[in-house]
Design a protein around this motif. Structure first.
Motif, PDB file in Angstrom:
ATOM      1  N   UNK A  61      -5.949  16.542   7.144  1.00 17.64           N
ATOM      2  CA  UNK A  61      -7.028  16.490   8.125  1.00 17.64           C
ATOM      3  C   UNK A  61      -8.274  15.793   7.567  1.00 17.64           C
ATOM      4  N   UNK A  62      -8.370  15.665   6.254  1.00 16.35           N
ATOM      5  CA  UNK A  62      -9.538  15.037   5.636  1.00 16.35           C
ATOM      6  C   UNK A  62      -9.475  13.517   5.675  1.00 16.35           C
ATOM      7  N   UNK A  63      -8.290  12.955   5.721  1.00 16.47           N
ATOM      8  CA  UNK A  63      -8.148  11.511   5.749  1.00 16.47           C
ATOM      9  C   UNK A  63      -6.898  11.069   5.015  1.00 16.47           C
ATOM     10  N   UNK A  64      -6.920   9.817   4.599  1.00 15.57           N
ATOM     11  CA  UNK A  64      -5.779   9.235   3.887  1.00 15.57           C
ATOM     12  C   UNK A  64      -6.306   8.377   2.743  1.00 15.57           C
ATOM     13  N   UNK A  65      -5.474   8.265   1.738  1.00 14.11           N
ATOM     14  CA  UNK A  65      -5.776   7.373   0.625  1.00 14.11           C
ATOM     15  C   UNK A  65      -4.544   6.542   0.316  1.00 14.11           C
ATOM     16  N   UNK A  66      -4.771   5.360  -0.236  1.00 18.31           N
ATOM     17  CA  UNK A  66      -3.675   4.484  -0.604  1.00 18.31           C
ATOM     18  C   UNK A  66      -3.932   3.882  -1.979  1.00 18.31           C
ATOM     19  N   UNK A  68       0.847  -1.188   0.000  1.00 19.10           N
ATOM     20  CA  UNK A  68       0.000   0.000   0.000  1.00 19.10           C
ATOM     21  C   UNK A  68       0.881   1.236   0.000  1.00 19.10           C
ATOM     22  N   UNK A  69       0.669   2.078  -0.978  1.00 19.14           N
ATOM     23  CA  UNK A  69       1.430   3.321  -1.097  1.00 19.14           C
ATOM     24  C   UNK A  69       0.504   4.472  -0.746  1.00 19.14           C
ATOM     25  N   UNK A  70       0.909   5.262   0.243  1.00 19.29           N
ATOM     26  CA  UNK A  70       0.106   6.440   0.589  1.00 19.29           C
ATOM     27  C   UNK A  70      -0.053   7.291  -0.659  1.00 19.29           C
ATOM     28  N   UNK A  71      -1.281   7.634  -0.956  1.00 21.71           N
ATOM     29  CA  UNK A  71      -1.557   8.439  -2.145  1.00 21.71           C
ATOM     30  C   UNK A  71      -1.104   9.871  -1.912  1.00 21.71           C
ATOM     31  N   UNK A  72      -0.433  10.420  -2.894  1.00 20.28           N
ATOM     32  CA  UNK A  72       0.063  11.797  -2.842  1.00 20.28           C
ATOM     33  C   UNK A  72      -0.356  12.501  -4.125  1.00 20.28           C
ATOM     34  N   UNK A  73      -0.145  13.790  -4.147  1.00 19.10           N
ATOM     35  CA  UNK A  73      -0.532  14.579  -5.305  1.00 19.10           C
ATOM     36  C   UNK A  73       0.138  14.050  -6.589  1.00 19.10           C
ATOM     37  N   UNK A  74       1.306  13.457  -6.472  1.00 12.38           N
ATOM     38  CA  UNK A  74       1.989  12.878  -7.634  1.00 12.38           C
ATOM     39  C   UNK A  74       1.217  11.700  -8.219  1.00 12.38           C
ATOM     40  N   UNK A  75       0.290  11.134  -7.453  1.00 13.71           N
ATOM     41  CA  UNK A  75      -0.506   9.991  -7.895  1.00 13.71           C
ATOM     42  C   UNK A  75      -1.865  10.404  -8.462  1.00 13.71           C
ATOM     43  N   UNK A  76      -2.076  11.684  -8.630  1.00 10.26           N
ATOM     44  CA  UNK A  76      -3.390  12.195  -9.044  1.00 10.26           C
ATOM     45  C   UNK A  76      -3.889  11.548 -10.330  1.00 10.26           C
ATOM     46  N   UNK A  77      -3.055  11.410 -11.334  1.00 10.05           N
ATOM     47  CA  UNK A  77      -3.479  10.840 -12.618  1.00 10.05           C
ATOM     48  C   UNK A  77      -3.927   9.396 -12.443  1.00 10.05           C
ATOM     49  N   UNK A  78      -3.154   8.600 -11.709  1.00  5.01           N
ATOM     50  CA  UNK A  78      -3.529   7.196 -11.475  1.00  5.01           C
ATOM     51  C   UNK A  78      -4.822   7.098 -10.680  1.00  5.01           C
ATOM     52  N   UNK A  79      -4.930   7.902  -9.638  1.00  8.45           N
ATOM     53  CA  UNK A  79      -6.145   7.873  -8.819  1.00  8.45           C
ATOM     54  C   UNK A  79      -7.367   8.270  -9.635  1.00  8.45           C
ATOM     55  N   UNK A  80      -7.225   9.288 -10.442  1.00  7.06           N
ATOM     56  CA  UNK A  80      -8.348   9.747 -11.257  1.00  7.06           C
ATOM     57  C   UNK A  80      -8.803   8.645 -12.224  1.00  7.06           C
ATOM     58  N   UNK A  81      -7.870   7.894 -12.759  1.00 11.45           N
ATOM     59  CA  UNK A  81      -8.216   6.767 -13.636  1.00 11.45           C
ATOM     60  C   UNK A  81      -9.008   5.709 -12.865  1.00 11.45           C
ATOM     61  N   UNK A 109       2.745  -2.645  -9.629  1.00  8.77           N
ATOM     62  CA  UNK A 109       1.595  -2.226 -10.431  1.00  8.77           C
ATOM     63  C   UNK A 109       0.429  -1.832  -9.535  1.00  8.77           C
ATOM     64  N   UNK A 110      -0.112  -0.636  -9.735  1.00 11.51           N
ATOM     65  CA  UNK A 110      -1.306  -0.207  -9.007  1.00 11.51           C
ATOM     66  C   UNK A 110      -2.499  -0.990  -9.548  1.00 11.51           C
ATOM     67  N   UNK A 111      -3.261  -1.593  -8.626  1.00  8.50           N
ATOM     68  CA  UNK A 111      -4.412  -2.418  -9.020  1.00  8.50           C
ATOM     69  C   UNK A 111      -5.720  -1.903  -8.421  1.00  8.50           C
ATOM     70  N   UNK A 112      -5.645  -0.846  -7.635  1.00 11.70           N
ATOM     71  CA  UNK A 112      -6.835  -0.292  -7.019  1.00 11.70           C
ATOM     72  C   UNK A 112      -6.471   0.808  -6.040  1.00 11.70           C
ATOM     73  N   UNK A 113      -7.483   1.242  -5.301  1.00 11.65           N
ATOM     74  CA  UNK A 113      -7.262   2.295  -4.320  1.00 11.65           C
ATOM     75  C   UNK A 113      -8.302   2.195  -3.213  1.00 11.65           C
ATOM     76  N   UNK A 114      -7.993   2.832  -2.103  1.00 17.73           N
ATOM     77  CA  UNK A 114      -8.944   2.932  -1.000  1.00 17.73           C
ATOM     78  C   UNK A 114      -8.793   4.323  -0.385  1.00 17.73           C
ATOM     79  N   UNK A 115      -9.927   4.939  -0.094  1.00 19.47           N
ATOM     80  CA  UNK A 115      -9.959   6.285   0.474  1.00 19.47           C
ATOM     81  C   UNK A 115     -10.628   6.217   1.843  1.00 19.47           C
ATOM     82  N   UNK A 116      -9.956   6.739   2.851  1.00 22.84           N
ATOM     83  CA  UNK A 116     -10.442   6.778   4.222  1.00 22.84           C
ATOM     84  C   UNK A 116     -10.643   8.234   4.617  1.00 22.84           C
ATOM     85  N   UNK A 117     -11.877   8.611   4.939  1.00 22.14           N
ATOM     86  CA  UNK A 117     -12.137   9.973   5.398  1.00 22.14           C
ATOM     87  C   UNK A 117     -12.351   9.964   6.907  1.00 22.14           C
ATOM     88  N   UNK A 118     -11.931  11.037   7.556  1.00 23.83           N
ATOM     89  CA  UNK A 118     -11.972  11.111   9.019  1.00 23.83           C
ATOM     90  C   UNK A 118     -13.115  11.997   9.498  1.00 23.83           C
TER      91      UNK A 118
END
Length: 153
Positions: free
Chosen positions: A48-53, A5-18, A60-69
């Motif tokens: 403060x909003x949460x974390x994403x991975x 699991x890689x903490x999602x960062x702004x550099x991952x925006x394109x992959x996350x959007x896909x 290879x990225x195969x998915x994502x999960x978003x956790x809001x606080x």
């Protein structure tokens, strides 16, 4: 098969959007490239909003999960919501979903989260079974939502 699991960062925006596009298409949820990019950018730049991975098999990225606080008096402190959880179809049914839920639950404990919530579609029995096997229970209450951006009828 190694899952990490890689903490999602702004550099991952394109992959996350896909992934968001795929998830929303599969679940018949609205998707707007510009709006969703802006919302993801805000989420990824405000811890403060949460974390994403990004869920990865090897590199290879195969998915994502978003956790809001959030915060709950009922649950006596910080709570969280699995807002979105998506695995590409060919990776489902292999235990990756269960492993990801355990990972997020452990992350929640580190964050001081007292209760973890999620939402599952009535028409998705596979996901319902996964969540039930992982200890998530239905409540005798309905989740109700009011879209504050929608025009009044």
């Amino acid at each position: 098969m190694t899952i990490n699991y890689q903490v999602a960062a702004i550099a991952d925006l394109t992959s996350l959007l896909e992934f968001v596009r795929e998830f929303h298409h599969n679940e018949n949820l609205p998707f707007d490239e510009n709006i969703d990019r802006d919302v993801l950018t805000q989420f990824l730049t405000d811890e403060s909003l949460g974390k994403g991975w990004l869920i990865q098999q090897e590199d290879d990225a195969i998915g994502y999960i978003i956790l809001t606080l959030g915060y709950s008096l009922e649950y006596r402190g910080r709570d969280a919501f699995i807002d979105e959880f998506y695995l590409r179809p060919k990776y489902r049914g292999q235990g990756i979903g269960t492993q990801t839920l355990v990972f997020v639950e452990d992350a929640c404990r580190v964050l001081g989260v007292q209760a973890l919530h999620l939402e599952v579609d009535f028409e998705n029995p596979h996901a319902q079974r996964l969540y039930h096997r992982s200890g998530y229970q239905r409540h005798d209450r309905f989740l109700m939502t009011k879209d504050l951006l929608a025009p009044l009828l």
